[in-house]
Design a protein around this motif. Sequence first.
Motif, short mmCIF file in Angstrom:
data_model
loop_
_atom_site.label_atom_id
_atom_site.label_comp_id
_atom_site.label_asym_id
_atom_site.label_seq_id
_atom_site.Cartn_x
_atom_site.Cartn_y
_atom_site.Cartn_z
N VAL A 27 0.25 24.74 76.96
CA VAL A 27 -1.12 25.24 76.93
C VAL A 27 -1.82 24.83 78.22
O VAL A 27 -1.87 23.64 78.56
N ILE A 28 -2.33 25.80 78.95
CA ILE A 28 -3.05 25.56 80.21
C ILE A 28 -4.55 25.63 79.93
O ILE A 28 -4.99 26.39 79.06
N LYS A 29 -5.32 24.83 80.67
CA LYS A 29 -6.76 24.79 80.41
C LYS A 29 -7.44 26.12 80.73
O LYS A 29 -7.00 26.88 81.60
N GLU A 30 -8.53 26.37 80.01
CA GLU A 30 -9.34 27.57 80.21
C GLU A 30 -10.73 27.16 80.64
O GLU A 30 -10.99 25.99 80.90
N GLU A 31 -11.63 28.12 80.69
CA GLU A 31 -13.02 27.84 81.03
C GLU A 31 -13.63 26.93 79.95
O GLU A 31 -13.47 27.17 78.76
N ILE A 79 -9.25 18.44 76.69
CA ILE A 79 -10.54 18.26 76.01
C ILE A 79 -11.41 19.49 76.20
O ILE A 79 -11.30 20.19 77.21
N GLY A 80 -12.25 19.73 75.22
CA GLY A 80 -13.22 20.81 75.29
C GLY A 80 -14.57 20.22 75.69
O GLY A 80 -15.07 19.32 75.02
N LEU A 81 -15.12 20.70 76.78
CA LEU A 81 -16.41 20.19 77.27
C LEU A 81 -17.54 20.76 76.44
O LEU A 81 -17.45 21.88 75.92
N ARG A 82 -18.61 20.00 76.32
CA ARG A 82 -19.80 20.46 75.58
C ARG A 82 -20.82 20.98 76.57
O ARG A 82 -21.06 20.38 77.62
#
Length: 136
Positions: A27-31, A79-82
């Motif tokens: 899994v590669i990071k997204e926006e 991680i998912g940024l807020r």
Amino acid sequence: MPKNKGKGGKNRRRGKNDNEEEKRELVIKEEGQEYAQVTRMLGNGRCEALCFDGTRRLCHIRGKMRKKVWINAGDIVLIGLRDYQDEKADIILKYNPDEARALKSQGEIPDTTKINEEEGEEGEEVTFDFDDVDAI
């Protein structure tokens, strides 16, 4: 005598990690996502992580992963940024050491990143010098 109302005993708990050895797609990071390395565990499903954009963030382990995927200090995570809190984030995925090495080779994470190796892994050789034992 009380009725058994549980969902099984020791044998049910034993077979939980069936899918651990499966190869999954990288899994590669997204926006709105970032790679990070966990620096320390804080308890209560939280940890402190150093993101590869240079920021240290307080991360929360999402409920789906909480008791199924164990996260330790030194692990590489996604991680998912807020949008509303830059200093906090949510852990979405934990990469195993092989996936982390693949990310490193693709240039997604810096080459200076130290990846925690599992103990007893191949390629790592330990030698003992038994000649000096008598001198002690």
